[in-house]
Structure formats: C-alpha cells, structure tokens
Design a protein around this motif. Structure first.
Motif, mmCIF file in Angstrom:
data_model
loop_
_atom_site.group_PDB
_atom_site.id
_atom_site.type_symbol
_atom_site.label_atom_id
_atom_site.label_comp_id
_atom_site.label_asym_id
_atom_site.label_seq_id
_atom_site.Cartn_x
_atom_site.Cartn_y
_atom_site.Cartn_z
ATOM 1 N N UNK A 36 40.591 -30.667 29.212
ATOM 2 C CA UNK A 36 39.166 -30.661 29.563
ATOM 3 C C UNK A 36 38.326 -30.853 28.301
ATOM 4 N N UNK A 37 38.708 -30.194 27.209
ATOM 5 C CA UNK A 37 38.011 -30.383 25.940
ATOM 6 C C UNK A 37 38.116 -31.809 25.441
ATOM 7 N N UNK A 38 39.304 -32.390 25.564
ATOM 8 C CA UNK A 38 39.488 -33.789 25.145
ATOM 9 C C UNK A 38 38.634 -34.717 25.998
ATOM 10 N N UNK A 41 35.155 -34.693 24.839
ATOM 11 C CA UNK A 41 35.028 -35.493 23.616
ATOM 12 C C UNK A 41 35.020 -36.986 23.905
ATOM 13 N N UNK A 42 35.922 -37.427 24.769
ATOM 14 C CA UNK A 42 35.944 -38.855 25.121
ATOM 15 C C UNK A 42 34.644 -39.253 25.808
ATOM 16 N N UNK A 43 34.159 -38.392 26.697
ATOM 17 C CA UNK A 43 32.910 -38.692 27.404
ATOM 18 C C UNK A 43 31.776 -38.933 26.424
ATOM 19 N N UNK A 47 33.791 -43.282 25.840
ATOM 20 C CA UNK A 47 33.873 -43.205 27.302
ATOM 21 C C UNK A 47 34.945 -44.104 27.920
ATOM 22 N N UNK A 48 35.277 -45.203 27.292
ATOM 23 C CA UNK A 48 36.325 -46.084 27.822
ATOM 24 C C UNK A 48 37.680 -45.372 27.848
ATOM 25 N N UNK A 49 37.884 -44.385 26.962
ATOM 26 C CA UNK A 49 39.152 -43.659 26.921
ATOM 27 C C UNK A 49 39.407 -42.888 28.210
ATOM 28 N N UNK A 50 38.341 -42.570 28.959
ATOM 29 C CA UNK A 50 38.503 -41.850 30.225
ATOM 30 C C UNK A 50 39.334 -42.642 31.228
ATOM 31 N N UNK A 51 39.452 -43.940 31.019
ATOM 32 C CA UNK A 51 40.284 -44.754 31.906
ATOM 33 C C UNK A 51 41.753 -44.352 31.808
ATOM 34 N N UNK A 123 44.662 -41.751 25.302
ATOM 35 C CA UNK A 123 44.122 -40.748 26.222
ATOM 36 C C UNK A 123 45.047 -40.567 27.423
ATOM 37 N N UNK A 124 45.651 -41.641 27.907
ATOM 38 C CA UNK A 124 46.600 -41.534 29.022
ATOM 39 C C UNK A 124 47.801 -40.691 28.607
#
Length: 146
Positions: A36-38, A41-43, A47-51, A123-124
C-alpha cells in the motif's frame, strides 16, 4: 484508461470472507501494508507503474477460472451459487477471457518509454512478492469447528 472500476472492483473478497466465517475487518498483513505504501509512492511519482500491480491482480483472475472448481470441491461449495465464498473467482467469469485480452492489448499499445515500461515490470514484481509474502504468512483458521 485501462482501469475500469465497475468491472475490476474487488468487493467480492469481503463477501467471500464473511461467507467462509473469516474476519473482514482486520489490519493488513505487513507485506500488504508495504505494498500500500509503494502504491501511494507510485501514485504520486510514477503513476504508470500502477499498471504493474493491476496486471498482477487482473492476471490472477484468469487463474481463478482454473482454481474455482477445485476450490469448490475442496471446501464442499458449489461455485455456481453466489454467496458460498467463491464469488471473487466467479464474478464476471463469462467475460473474463475477453476482458483479459482487451486489457493486455491496451497495455501493449500504451506509448511507454523504456524507463516507464521497466517501472511497470518492477512494480508488478513488487506486487507479486508482496502477495506471496502475505500468503506465506497467513494463518487460516477453519471456518467450521471440528
């Protein structure tokens, strides 16, 4: 644009836990709290890392298609009946292969730089590691007293 809340919502998890007699309002496992913390941070920064985590979770739904019948047999539940504890695995089942292909095609078509694509993969991996850590640490109590 690839995230569709109406189709990708996970409300069935709480319904399943309740149906199986497990607590629904517990503190997240340490691995999930780190994830959740990561995600926060990505958000904020990438933001593309959320994919990446979205790909992991949506991909797991494809695996759910395979697991659903076996889980039903193992728990003595009918996966065709809503509310038995298998709803996460059955929600949206008929459209899942088409939805997964559409998601993967949309992801492949995104104009990501090499660095952004690497961020998605990283991120995945982090999301998958967090889920594996969570499952490894889980202590599951039987829903029925023996």
């Amino acid at each position: 644009a690839l995230y569709e809340p109406a189709r990708m919502a996970r409300a069935a998890v709480d319904r399943n836990l309740e149906a199986l007699g497990q607590p629904t309002a517990t503190a997240p496992a340490a691995a999930i709290a780190r994830l959740v913390g990561a995600i926060a941070g990505w958000s904020a920064n990438e933001p593309w890392a959320l994919l990446g985590p979205l790909h992991v979770v949506e991909g797991s739904r494809m695996g759910s298609m395979v697991l659903c019948r076996s889980l039903g047999r193992a728990f003595g539940l009918d996966p065709r009946r809503a509310g038995t504890g298998l709803d996460y695995h059955t929600d949206g089942l008929p459209a899942r292969p088409k939805d997964w292909k559409q998601f993967c095609d949309g992801l492949a078509a995104l104009p990501l730089s090499d660095a952004e694509a690497a961020g998605v993969c990283s991120a995945a991996t982090e999301a998958m590691d967090a889920l594996l850590d969570m499952y490894s640490a889980a202590a599951v109590e039987p829903a029925v007293a023996v």
